[in-house]
Design a protein around this motif. Structure first.
Motif, PDB file in Angstrom:
ATOM      1  N   ASN A  32       0.805  -1.222   0.000  1.00 24.53           N
ATOM      2  CA  ASN A  32       0.000   0.000   0.000  1.00 24.53           C
ATOM      3  C   ASN A  32       0.841   1.278   0.000  1.00 24.53           C
ATOM      4  N   MET A  33       2.153   1.138  -0.010  1.00 20.68           N
ATOM      5  CA  MET A  33       3.106   2.248  -0.054  1.00 20.68           C
ATOM      6  C   MET A  33       3.048   3.136   1.199  1.00 20.68           C
ATOM      7  N   GLU A  34       2.620   2.559   2.327  1.00 17.09           N
ATOM      8  CA  GLU A  34       2.545   3.296   3.587  1.00 17.09           C
ATOM      9  C   GLU A  34       3.840   3.109   4.366  1.00 17.09           C
ATOM     10  N   SER A  35       4.259   4.152   5.030  1.00 16.00           N
ATOM     11  CA  SER A  35       5.454   4.092   5.867  1.00 16.00           C
ATOM     12  C   SER A  35       5.248   3.123   7.017  1.00 16.00           C
ATOM     13  N   LYS A  36       6.244   2.284   7.271  1.00 13.90           N
ATOM     14  CA  LYS A  36       6.207   1.408   8.440  1.00 13.90           C
ATOM     15  C   LYS A  36       6.557   2.188   9.699  1.00 13.90           C
ATOM     16  N   ILE A  37       7.200   3.325   9.523  1.00 12.57           N
ATOM     17  CA  ILE A  37       7.653   4.140  10.653  1.00 12.57           C
ATOM     18  C   ILE A  37       6.602   5.174  11.051  1.00 12.57           C
ATOM     19  N   ARG A  38       5.932   5.748  10.055  1.00 11.02           N
ATOM     20  CA  ARG A  38       4.954   6.812  10.294  1.00 11.02           C
ATOM     21  C   ARG A  38       3.635   6.440   9.614  1.00 11.02           C
ATOM     22  N   PRO A  39       2.768   5.677  10.309  1.00  9.47           N
ATOM     23  CA  PRO A  39       1.488   5.278   9.714  1.00  9.47           C
ATOM     24  C   PRO A  39       0.690   6.496   9.225  1.00  9.47           C
ATOM     25  N   GLY A  40       0.053   6.332   8.084  1.00  5.43           N
ATOM     26  CA  GLY A  40      -0.714   7.426   7.494  1.00  5.43           C
ATOM     27  C   GLY A  40       0.096   8.241   6.503  1.00  5.43           C
ATOM     28  N   LEU A  41       1.381   7.950   6.379  1.00  6.64           N
ATOM     29  CA  LEU A  41       2.241   8.624   5.404  1.00  6.64           C
ATOM     30  C   LEU A  41       2.467   7.659   4.243  1.00  6.64           C
ATOM     31  N   PHE A  42       2.051   8.064   3.054  1.00  6.46           N
ATOM     32  CA  PHE A  42       2.162   7.223   1.869  1.00  6.46           C
ATOM     33  C   PHE A  42       3.152   7.849   0.900  1.00  6.46           C
ATOM     34  N   MET A  43       3.963   7.002   0.273  1.00  7.49           N
ATOM     35  CA  MET A  43       5.036   7.495  -0.581  1.00  7.49           C
ATOM     36  C   MET A  43       4.975   6.886  -1.970  1.00  7.49           C
ATOM     37  N   ALA A  44       5.514   7.616  -2.939  1.00  8.40           N
ATOM     38  CA  ALA A  44       5.498   7.122  -4.311  1.00  8.40           C
ATOM     39  C   ALA A  44       6.625   7.756  -5.116  1.00  8.40           C
ATOM     40  N   GLY A  45       6.964   7.103  -6.201  1.00  6.06           N
ATOM     41  CA  GLY A  45       7.880   7.685  -7.183  1.00  6.06           C
ATOM     42  C   GLY A  45       9.309   7.825  -6.718  1.00  6.06           C
ATOM     43  N   GLU A  46       9.908   8.925  -7.107  1.00  2.00           N
ATOM     44  CA  GLU A  46      11.338   9.111  -6.904  1.00  2.00           C
ATOM     45  C   GLU A  46      11.707   9.493  -5.474  1.00  2.00           C
ATOM     46  N   VAL A  47      10.718   9.569  -4.587  1.00  2.00           N
ATOM     47  CA  VAL A  47      11.022   9.758  -3.173  1.00  2.00           C
ATOM     48  C   VAL A  47      11.541   8.442  -2.571  1.00  2.00           C
ATOM     49  N   LEU A  48      11.310   7.324  -3.284  1.00  2.00           N
ATOM     50  CA  LEU A  48      11.737   5.997  -2.833  1.00  2.00           C
ATOM     51  C   LEU A  48      13.147   5.687  -3.316  1.00  2.00           C
ATOM     52  N   ASP A  49      13.833   4.845  -2.576  1.00  2.00           N
ATOM     53  CA  ASP A  49      15.209   4.457  -2.919  1.00  2.00           C
ATOM     54  C   ASP A  49      15.182   3.347  -3.975  1.00  2.00           C
ATOM     55  N   VAL A  50      14.877   3.745  -5.192  1.00  2.00           N
ATOM     56  CA  VAL A  50      14.870   2.817  -6.322  1.00  2.00           C
ATOM     57  C   VAL A  50      15.762   3.421  -7.385  1.00  2.00           C
ATOM     58  N   ASP A  51      16.803   2.722  -7.764  1.00  2.00           N
ATOM     59  CA  ASP A  51      17.727   3.217  -8.784  1.00  2.00           C
ATOM     60  C   ASP A  51      17.317   2.680 -10.143  1.00  2.00           C
ATOM     61  N   GLY A  52      17.408   3.527 -11.138  1.00  2.00           N
ATOM     62  CA  GLY A  52      17.084   3.065 -12.478  1.00  2.00           C
ATOM     63  C   GLY A  52      17.419   4.106 -13.513  1.00  2.00           C
ATOM     64  N   VAL A  53      17.777   3.636 -14.670  1.00  2.00           N
ATOM     65  CA  VAL A  53      18.047   4.530 -15.785  1.00  2.00           C
ATOM     66  C   VAL A  53      16.723   5.105 -16.257  1.00  2.00           C
ATOM     67  N   THR A  54      16.707   6.392 -16.541  1.00  2.00           N
ATOM     68  CA  THR A  54      15.479   7.020 -17.016  1.00  2.00           C
ATOM     69  C   THR A  54      15.154   6.539 -18.427  1.00  2.00           C
ATOM     70  N   GLY A  55      13.988   6.863 -18.866  1.00  2.00           N
ATOM     71  CA  GLY A  55      13.592   6.486 -20.209  1.00  2.00           C
ATOM     72  C   GLY A  55      12.351   5.622 -20.210  1.00  2.00           C
ATOM     73  N   GLY A  56      11.523   5.779 -19.221  1.00  2.00           N
ATOM     74  CA  GLY A  56      10.284   5.021 -19.173  1.00  2.00           C
ATOM     75  C   GLY A  56      10.160   4.180 -17.928  1.00  2.00           C
ATOM     76  N   PHE A  57      11.262   3.580 -17.501  1.00  2.00           N
ATOM     77  CA  PHE A  57      11.211   2.708 -16.323  1.00  2.00           C
ATOM     78  C   PHE A  57      10.881   3.515 -15.070  1.00  2.00           C
ATOM     79  N   ASN A  58      11.499   4.677 -14.930  1.00  2.00           N
ATOM     80  CA  ASN A  58      11.215   5.500 -13.752  1.00  2.00           C
ATOM     81  C   ASN A  58       9.794   6.052 -13.806  1.00  2.00           C
ATOM     82  N   PHE A  59       9.300   6.372 -15.003  1.00  2.00           N
ATOM     83  CA  PHE A  59       7.916   6.832 -15.125  1.00  2.00           C
ATOM     84  C   PHE A  59       6.948   5.744 -14.683  1.00  2.00           C
ATOM     85  N   MET A  60       7.177   4.532 -15.140  1.00  2.00           N
ATOM     86  CA  MET A  60       6.294   3.424 -14.775  1.00  2.00           C
ATOM     87  C   MET A  60       6.316   3.201 -13.268  1.00  2.00           C
ATOM     88  N   GLY A  61       7.490   3.297 -12.661  1.00  2.00           N
ATOM     89  CA  GLY A  61       7.590   3.169 -11.205  1.00  2.00           C
ATOM     90  C   GLY A  61       6.830   4.269 -10.491  1.00  2.00           C
TER      91      GLY A  61
END
Length: 84
Positions: A32-61
């Motif tokens: 559900n993309m909710e913080s395990k540390i701060r319930p009620g805080l939801f995160m998405a996109g490039e705020v997450l520690d996911v590395d990837g080359v741009t060009g569509g993959f980051n958009f899909m994430g």
């Protein structure tokens, strides 16, 4: 239909972009993309520690996690704000 393309090379390193860093995935409930540390805080996109080359993959994430986080946040708000 088929549209064959001939590959002749790739762009220089200077034309590539990579995103890195962000909130550790072990701190996020991926269902559900909710913080395990701060319930009620939801995160998405490039705020997450996911590395990837741009060009569509980051958009899909970003779109995928945004869809999950947005729906989950709306559900969370409806539960928290529901009359008892």
């Amino acid at each position: 239909a088929s549209f064959p393309l001939q590959t002749t090379g790739f762009s220089s390193f200077k034309e590539e972009f990579v995103t890195a860093g962000g909130i550790f995935l072990k701190e996020v409930q991926l269902t559900n993309m909710e913080s395990k540390i701060r319930p009620g805080l939801f995160m998405a996109g490039e705020v997450l520690d996911v590395d990837g080359v741009t060009g569509g993959f980051n958009f899909m994430g970003c779109w995928s996690t945004g869809y999950i986080a947005g729906g989950s946040a709306a559900e969370f708000c409806s539960i928290v704000n529901s009359p008892e």
